[in-house]
Design a protein around this motif. Structure first.
Motif: not given
Length: 360
Positions: A214-240
């Motif tokens: 449903q989203a155009d943008v998913h806003v993640f809470d602040a976290a170190p980059l290494a902690d965010l990368q798996p979630s970003i990958g999961s979001l983009q994979t599911q959207a594709r």
């Protein structure tokens, strides 16, 4: 990749440099002491002839003039209503996207959609929603929302489905657990307008799955980059997999100064005033991520602390990892909008442009 920088507006009050106390700059209650130090009189008198909305107007103009792409009007149960603030600021800004944050219990999806279309009409398509979860069960009950935790994401899902449906289709019918529409849909001047953008949040797998749908943008809470990368990958994979593109966003505070030592000094002064630990492990060679830095005031789960160049490099690293929407804030929001907009954003944009040209 297009990058947007959004500046957050503090709807319930702001602070002052290195001062953790929340004040409503521009106004104060009758009998309240002057915000100035002891022995300094306030030439504005007991009741300044303006109010906090004037201060929010100043912040929005600062963001507009210093190069931000939008403003996020934060939802705060003790602050002014985000939709009202967005409407107040719409006519005084020329280019900014206006993102109104509200929680899942806002009410009728059809009425919200009608409001959104009106916003789109008089802002030239600059309006967007950020739909939150409303806090924990106790917080929701204080706002008259008795929905159990398990219903929050499904209700947001239906809310968006109905809101988009009545904007895009006529007649539109829908029957779900929370909303029902029979032969609805907008006609006349409300029909055929661009649907407002949808920003969603959440760190759970269920929240990511909802954003993928449903989203155009998913806003993640602040976290170190290494902690965010798996979630970003999961979001983009599911959207594709659903044939969609969902941008990754990041809500993070910034404290940027000419040098790292200056930034660290101001960060420690702020934390000391708030009665919080001031240790920040860093060798000073890169911007440091400080968890929970000013979370009680801004809602962000962390901040980047460093020189202008260091903070810009850290934001660029997030962008290179897939973040394309940054919701930033710093205290005080008015003065810091100019500082970040003039000293940090140009560095990030120039570096990203250079990287894109090199890759091409």
């Amino acid at each position: 990749m297009t990058i947007e920088f959004i500046w957050q507006l503090p709807t319930s009050g702001d602070g002052r440099y290195a001062a953790p106390g929340i004040t409503r700059r521009g106004e104060r209650a009758t009998g309240a002491p002057s915000p100035l130090q002891a022995g300094v009189s306030d030439p504005r008198g007991a009741r300044p002839p303006f109010n906090y909305f004037d201060y929010l107007h100043q912040i929005a103009r600062a963001a507009d003039l210093s190069g931000f792409d939008g403003i996020q009007v934060r939802h705060d149960t003790q602050g002014d209503e985000s939709w009202i603030v967005a409407g107040y600021l719409a006519r005084s800004t020329r280019h900014l996207k206006l993102i109104a944050e509200f929680d899942a219990a806002w009410g009728s999806a059809v009425y919200a959609a009608k409001n959104a279309v009106s916003f789109q009409r008089f802002t030239g398509g600059r309006f967007a929603w950020q739909i939150g979860h409303g806090g924990d069960a106790a917080a929701r009950r204080r706002q008259g929302d008795a929905a159990p935790d398990a219903d929050i994401l499904p209700r947001i899902d239906e809310f968006i489905t109905v809101a988009r449906g009545v904007q895009n289709t006529s007649p539109f019918s829908f029957k779900g657990k929370f909303f029902e529409v029979q032969d609805g849909g907008f006609k006349g001047p409300l029909a055929n307008h661009p649907v407002n953008g949808i920003y969603l949040t959440g760190e759970t797998p269920e929240a990511l799955a909802l954003s993928a749908r449903q989203a155009d943008v998913h806003v993640f809470d602040a976290a170190p980059l290494a902690d965010l990368q798996p979630s970003i990958g999961s979001l983009q994979t599911q959207a594709r997999q659903l044939g969609r593109i969902v941008a990754a966003g990041l809500r993070i505070d910034v404290l940027a100064r000419e040098t790292f030592d200056e930034a660290l000094r101001d960060a420690r002064r702020y934390r000391s005033g708030a009665g919080l630990p001031d240790e920040l492990p860093s060798d000073g060679s890169a911007a440091a991520f400080w968890p929970g830095f000013a979370q009680a005031q801004t809602g962000s789960h962390g901040a980047l602390v460093g020189s202008y160049a260091q903070v810009a490099a850290a934001l660029e690293a997030y962008a290179q990892a897939g973040v394309s929407s940054f919701v930033l804030a710093a205290i005080p929001h008015f003065e810091e909008a100019y500082r970040v907009g003039e000293h940090v954003l140009p560095l990030v944009r120039a570096s990203l442009t250079a990287s894109a040209l090199k890759a091409a």
